[in-house]
Write a protein that holds these residues in place. Sequence first.
Motif, PDB file in Angstrom:
ATOM      1  N   ASP A  95       0.822  -1.212   0.000  1.00 29.42           N
ATOM      2  CA  ASP A  95       0.000   0.000   0.000  1.00 29.42           C
ATOM      3  C   ASP A  95       0.854   1.259   0.000  1.00 29.42           C
ATOM      4  N   GLY A  96       2.119   1.137   0.355  1.00 29.43           N
ATOM      5  CA  GLY A  96       2.972   2.307   0.378  1.00 29.43           C
ATOM      6  C   GLY A  96       4.387   1.979   0.823  1.00 29.43           C
ATOM      7  N   VAL A  97       5.236   3.002   0.767  1.00 29.41           N
ATOM      8  CA  VAL A  97       6.645   2.879   1.128  1.00 29.41           C
ATOM      9  C   VAL A  97       6.982   3.959   2.151  1.00 29.41           C
ATOM     10  N   LEU A  98       7.578   3.544   3.273  1.00 28.68           N
ATOM     11  CA  LEU A  98       8.053   4.482   4.290  1.00 28.68           C
ATOM     12  C   LEU A  98       9.574   4.451   4.291  1.00 28.68           C
ATOM     13  N   CYS A  99      10.192   5.606   4.032  1.00 31.23           N
ATOM     14  CA  CYS A  99      11.655   5.703   3.974  1.00 31.23           C
ATOM     15  C   CYS A  99      12.176   6.404   5.219  1.00 31.23           C
ATOM     16  N   PHE A 100      13.200   5.827   5.823  1.00 33.44           N
ATOM     17  CA  PHE A 100      13.825   6.420   7.010  1.00 33.44           C
ATOM     18  C   PHE A 100      15.066   7.197   6.582  1.00 33.44           C
ATOM     19  N   TRP A 101      15.083   8.471   6.888  1.00 30.88           N
ATOM     20  CA  TRP A 101      16.094   9.439   6.490  1.00 30.88           C
ATOM     21  C   TRP A 101      15.905   9.870   5.023  1.00 30.88           C
ATOM     22  N   TYR A 102      16.075  11.148   4.815  1.00 32.53           N
ATOM     23  CA  TYR A 102      15.968  11.734   3.469  1.00 32.53           C
ATOM     24  C   TYR A 102      17.342  11.651   2.805  1.00 32.53           C
ATOM     25  N   ARG A 103      17.732  10.406   2.510  1.00 30.72           N
ATOM     26  CA  ARG A 103      18.999  10.189   1.833  1.00 30.72           C
ATOM     27  C   ARG A 103      18.837   9.041   0.836  1.00 30.72           C
ATOM     28  N   GLU A 104      19.726   8.048   0.873  1.00 32.72           N
ATOM     29  CA  GLU A 104      19.662   6.948  -0.096  1.00 32.72           C
ATOM     30  C   GLU A 104      18.326   6.213  -0.056  1.00 32.72           C
ATOM     31  N   ALA A 105      17.798   5.988   1.151  1.00 31.68           N
ATOM     32  CA  ALA A 105      16.508   5.300   1.263  1.00 31.68           C
ATOM     33  C   ALA A 105      15.402   6.084   0.576  1.00 31.68           C
ATOM     34  N   ALA A 106      15.460   7.412   0.693  1.00 30.61           N
ATOM     35  CA  ALA A 106      14.451   8.252   0.045  1.00 30.61           C
ATOM     36  C   ALA A 106      14.548   8.155  -1.475  1.00 30.61           C
ATOM     37  N   LEU A 107      15.774   8.069  -1.992  1.00 35.07           N
ATOM     38  CA  LEU A 107      15.952   7.914  -3.440  1.00 35.07           C
ATOM     39  C   LEU A 107      15.316   6.611  -3.920  1.00 35.07           C
ATOM     40  N   VAL A 108      15.550   5.540  -3.204  1.00 35.01           N
ATOM     41  CA  VAL A 108      14.933   4.257  -3.562  1.00 35.01           C
ATOM     42  C   VAL A 108      13.410   4.386  -3.505  1.00 35.01           C
ATOM     43  N   GLY A 109      12.910   5.035  -2.476  1.00 33.42           N
ATOM     44  CA  GLY A 109      11.469   5.214  -2.337  1.00 33.42           C
ATOM     45  C   GLY A 109      10.866   6.028  -3.465  1.00 33.42           C
ATOM     46  N   VAL A 110      11.556   7.097  -3.873  1.00 30.03           N
ATOM     47  CA  VAL A 110      11.074   7.926  -4.975  1.00 30.03           C
ATOM     48  C   VAL A 110      10.989   7.111  -6.263  1.00 30.03           C
ATOM     49  N   LEU A 111      11.996   6.298  -6.526  1.00 32.53           N
ATOM     50  CA  LEU A 111      11.990   5.475  -7.743  1.00 32.53           C
ATOM     51  C   LEU A 111      10.854   4.455  -7.710  1.00 32.53           C
ATOM     52  N   LEU A 112      10.605   3.861  -6.554  1.00 27.92           N
ATOM     53  CA  LEU A 112       9.491   2.921  -6.438  1.00 27.92           C
ATOM     54  C   LEU A 112       8.150   3.642  -6.591  1.00 27.92           C
ATOM     55  N   ASN A 113       8.087   4.844  -6.083  1.00 31.11           N
ATOM     56  CA  ASN A 113       6.880   5.660  -6.241  1.00 31.11           C
ATOM     57  C   ASN A 113       6.602   5.958  -7.711  1.00 31.11           C
ATOM     58  N   LYS A 114       7.655   6.294  -8.449  1.00 27.54           N
ATOM     59  CA  LYS A 114       7.500   6.606  -9.878  1.00 27.54           C
ATOM     60  C   LYS A 114       7.150   5.355 -10.685  1.00 27.54           C
ATOM     61  N   LEU A 115       7.805   4.236 -10.360  1.00 26.22           N
ATOM     62  CA  LEU A 115       7.614   3.014 -11.142  1.00 26.22           C
ATOM     63  C   LEU A 115       6.300   2.314 -10.837  1.00 26.22           C
ATOM     64  N   LEU A 116       5.888   2.329  -9.574  1.00 30.25           N
ATOM     65  CA  LEU A 116       4.751   1.514  -9.149  1.00 30.25           C
ATOM     66  C   LEU A 116       3.551   2.317  -8.683  1.00 30.25           C
ATOM     67  N   GLY A 117       3.728   3.632  -8.519  1.00 32.20           N
ATOM     68  CA  GLY A 117       2.627   4.462  -8.041  1.00 32.20           C
ATOM     69  C   GLY A 117       2.306   4.265  -6.575  1.00 32.20           C
ATOM     70  N   LEU A 118       3.265   3.746  -5.809  1.00 31.21           N
ATOM     71  CA  LEU A 118       3.035   3.509  -4.384  1.00 31.21           C
ATOM     72  C   LEU A 118       3.041   4.819  -3.607  1.00 31.21           C
ATOM     73  N   LYS A 119       2.200   4.897  -2.610  1.00 30.86           N
ATOM     74  CA  LYS A 119       2.188   6.065  -1.733  1.00 30.86           C
ATOM     75  C   LYS A 119       3.540   6.148  -1.014  1.00 30.86           C
ATOM     76  N   LEU A 120       4.132   7.342  -0.987  1.00 28.47           N
ATOM     77  CA  LEU A 120       5.477   7.535  -0.435  1.00 28.47           C
ATOM     78  C   LEU A 120       5.448   8.472   0.765  1.00 28.47           C
ATOM     79  N   ARG A 121       6.156   8.078   1.807  1.00 29.16           N
ATOM     80  CA  ARG A 121       6.395   8.946   2.950  1.00 29.16           C
ATOM     81  C   ARG A 121       7.874   8.843   3.327  1.00 29.16           C
ATOM     82  N   VAL A 122       8.488   9.982   3.627  1.00 29.80           N
ATOM     83  CA  VAL A 122       9.896  10.027   4.031  1.00 29.80           C
ATOM     84  C   VAL A 122       9.975  10.666   5.411  1.00 29.80           C
ATOM     85  N   TRP A 123      10.616   9.976   6.338  1.00 25.18           N
ATOM     86  CA  TRP A 123      10.680  10.385   7.741  1.00 25.18           C
ATOM     87  C   TRP A 123      12.092  10.865   8.059  1.00 25.18           C
ATOM     88  N   PHE A 124      12.231  12.169   8.291  1.00 27.14           N
ATOM     89  CA  PHE A 124      13.519  12.720   8.723  1.00 27.14           C
ATOM     90  C   PHE A 124      13.836  12.193  10.116  1.00 27.14           C
TER      91      PHE A 124
END
Length: 351
Positions: A95-124
């Motif tokens: 249903d979505g992707v939660l990324c911890f830290w706005y760094r490499e994990a966020a980049l992976v999350g953004v790409l998954l969001n673009k490719l799959l349309g998954l809801k994205l949240r990034v937690w500083f």
Amino acid sequence: MSKRLLFITPIFPKKLEEDYVVPFLAQFTYVFAEQTDVVVDVISLAYPFEKIEYKLNNVTVYAIGSKFISPIKQFPFMLRAVYKGVRLHKKNKYDGVLCFWYREAALVGVLLNKLLGLKLRVWFLGQDVQKGNKYIPLLRISPKKLIMISKQQREIFYKNHNIFIDKIANVAFDRKKFPELNKDERPIDIIGVGNIGFIKNYALFLDIIIVLREFFPNLRAVICGADAGQKPLLDKKVQENQLEQNITFTGRISLTEVYDYMNKSRVFLHTSNAEGAGLVLQEALYLGCKVVSTIEVEESDEIKNHFFFSKDTDVLTNNIKEYLNNPFEPVRIERFKMEDTIQCIYESFFN
């Protein structure tokens, strides 16, 4: 059909005994999966250092094994993480992707969001709010998809990037991890907790101990934490000032052992140069310590008899002196509840 989320993090414990590895992140993940109707999987980019799949409690972890190498060298591993996320989604329908830290994990999350349309949240979660974080201008994630861990962190981020983030999910802890509050003798006068690196600023910690020893010759202090580059400098300072009888370095120990030390301590001294939310301050308060800190906590006026903040070394020292000279009665103080943090993150995806 069950709800499912994919968590992406640079680091996750390899086994339950590694409770000193990102303790908040790990505790949050376990309790979130336990207390909600959501199945949680984790992709961990850098640690564990090898590519493995394993299960901890009710969470399945997929380690990519990039280790802590430069961002450029990490890029192939991040692509592997994206590929792993795509394959897992095909099977699990997240249903979505939660990324911890706005760094490499966020980049992976953004790409998954673009490719799959998954809801994205990034937690500083800390120093990722600073000006030097190149991922912020690179990824340009909508503020509506971002989450802060404290009001202080939100203010720092706004000052550095002129972007206001509305949502805050405070760091908290799992109460089940804590021992019963020690209301008997506390043989440790002052304790500090955290890896011995530049950010924790333990040189200032020792400076304060040196002054206090003039008034309390038998003062006993403990620092719990692994060496992160500064230990030789502290050892030299200890020898130069004959502090061997006053200070103990435990090295890396488990979180359970850290809590035991804190539960035997009167004053928690926090001399950090920077802190995202200061979970360790909350832990110290919950274990009954008087907290003296160079880092503020939110709404500290409500706990002014238990928490003291200042940037002035003399003021910090005098406040500790006052605490040590007066009768000590430990009181549990819980600033933020894990249940509220879980609810905040849950509603970010399922509201």
